[in-house]
Design an enzyme around this catalytic site. Sequence first.
Site, PDB file in Angstrom:
ATOM      1  N   ASP A  39      -8.404   4.688  -1.836  1.00 56.51           N
ATOM      2  CA  ASP A  39      -7.826   3.468  -1.264  1.00 56.51           C
ATOM      3  C   ASP A  39      -7.148   2.637  -2.355  1.00 56.51           C
ATOM      4  O   ASP A  39      -7.802   2.192  -3.312  1.00 56.51           O
ATOM      5  CB  ASP A  39      -8.925   2.653  -0.588  1.00 56.51           C
ATOM      6  CG  ASP A  39      -8.393   1.619   0.384  1.00 56.51           C
ATOM      7  OD1 ASP A  39      -7.308   1.066   0.118  1.00 56.51           O
ATOM      8  OD2 ASP A  39      -9.046   1.366   1.412  1.00 56.51           O
ATOM      9  N   CYS A  96       0.823  -1.219   0.000  1.00 54.10           N
ATOM     10  CA  CYS A  96       0.000   0.000   0.000  1.00 54.10           C
ATOM     11  C   CYS A  96       0.854   1.264   0.000  1.00 54.10           C
ATOM     12  O   CYS A  96       0.532   2.250  -0.674  1.00 54.10           O
ATOM     13  CB  CYS A  96      -0.960   0.006   1.179  1.00 54.10           C
ATOM     14  SG  CYS A  96      -0.183  -0.173   2.803  1.00 54.10           S
ATOM     15  N   HIS A 113      -2.336   1.124   7.116  1.00 55.41           N
ATOM     16  CA  HIS A 113      -2.566   1.281   5.677  1.00 55.41           C
ATOM     17  C   HIS A 113      -2.092   2.655   5.224  1.00 55.41           C
ATOM     18  O   HIS A 113      -2.052   3.605   6.023  1.00 55.41           O
ATOM     19  CB  HIS A 113      -4.059   1.109   5.376  1.00 55.41           C
ATOM     20  CG  HIS A 113      -4.386   0.967   3.921  1.00 55.41           C
ATOM     21  ND1 HIS A 113      -3.814  -0.006   3.118  1.00 55.41           N
ATOM     22  CD2 HIS A 113      -5.220   1.675   3.116  1.00 55.41           C
ATOM     23  CE1 HIS A 113      -4.298   0.102   1.897  1.00 55.41           C
ATOM     24  NE2 HIS A 113      -5.140   1.120   1.856  1.00 55.41           N
TER      25      HIS A 113
END
Length: 498
Positions: free
Chosen positions: A180, A56, A162
Amino acid sequence: MAVAGLYRRILPSPPAIEFASSEGKRLFSEALQNGTMEGFFKLISHFQTQSEPAYCGLASLSMVLNALAIDPRRKWKGPWRWYDESMLDCCEPLEKVKAEGITFGKVACLAQCAGAKVESFRTSKSTIDDFRNHVVKCTSSEHCHLIASYHRKPFKQTGTGHFSPIGGYHAESDMALILDVARFKYPPHWVPLALLWEAMDTIDEATGCPRGFMLISSHQRAPSLLYTLSCRDESWARMAKYLIDDVPILLKSEDLKDVREVLSLLLTSLPACAGNFIKWVAEVRRQEEEGSNLSKEEKDRLAVKEEVLQQVHETELYKCVTDLLSSSTSTCKLRKKDSLTEIAANVCCEGAALLSGGLTSRNGICCRTCIRCFKDNGDKHTTVVSGTVVSGGGNEQEVDMLVPVSKATTGSGCDTTLNNCIVMHPANNDVLTVLLLALPPATWLDIKAESLLAEIQGLVSTENLPDALQQEVLHLRWQLHYLKRCKDKEVDNDLTLP
């Protein structure tokens, strides 16, 4: 038999609002009218899904770097220069990131290595009001983007830590749009900014530090044009320790009488791995792509590199270093690869491997090179090293390396004469000069003789350097500072610049 797996997750709502929902579209439309979706369009043009469950941070960063149109100055696939997660490996091995993820400080390090301007803020060093102001600033501009590091739990989402970029802000409802990068799991969604702050204001168990956010923008010019420090070789930690910790101790312990003794002490004490630590930035291209002519972009880049190289040669420190290296008593431990042919063979092999999407190992690869020097527009000389790289399987690839040149200096020992063209490529004396200039000013303070200290400080001062060389040296100094903190595992505790 089919293998069980997961196909996405249902986005917990509330607290989140899916971007593609009717309510999400309304927030988008109103934010667009209020001017806080300006950065969205650049980001969405480069929106990507992380290619590994723990990528991520890398996906968020490569997305932002491409949105800012920062040139990686290396090719991704085919002829294309483009940021991809696989290219973000200068601060942490990809295999380690794949297994463990990446920390907040290492993402900031990667952004710096990639040539971006980075401002990093942990929640312990900021406030929610400051964060909101930064969100408004970045979402109101195409030239700055914000990456948030947060925990998913406050949003009732599955998972832990994240990273994702922030794509917009709705002022009336005080909500931020998270793009995201785990798109296989959750779609883009709006969240209350106060809840996002709460999600960032959590402790990362890997470092024991709070999470936070970083602002990423582009520099006016590439921070490193001709030289860069490399941590791809595992010995970089030893060199960073030598330059930051050991050199001041050496200078303090020895009774040095003149500049030559100072330089001789530092060069003879260099670790054997010194040649792997500082590199000059070479540019490689496929011959069949470009032919023998240089594009305007390539000419411009070469011109700036040549300007920096010439400015190095004009420093008094360069003259001192060159004089020492040319003496018969010199025992400098840098690898003796001043031959342009040797350099080219190594660079062309690595370049060919990159251009074909392979690793940079030279195992099973041989390279034949020849140096061509021709006039550009009838007056200016351009040097190109042409190489034919043969892999272990017998496949051949023809590549060119573009070489910055400078007027040769008598006694430098590193010039090559071709068809009345004098080539002065970056060599050991250039590299050592720039490395010494990049050492922190405090390095020299323990020299005992005051007159010698004053003389050394005059030689290594950056204040009167030409702008191009000064920026190059200051960037290397920052790299050295940051690598030392990485070695000491301080990069996640202190994000301030030197």
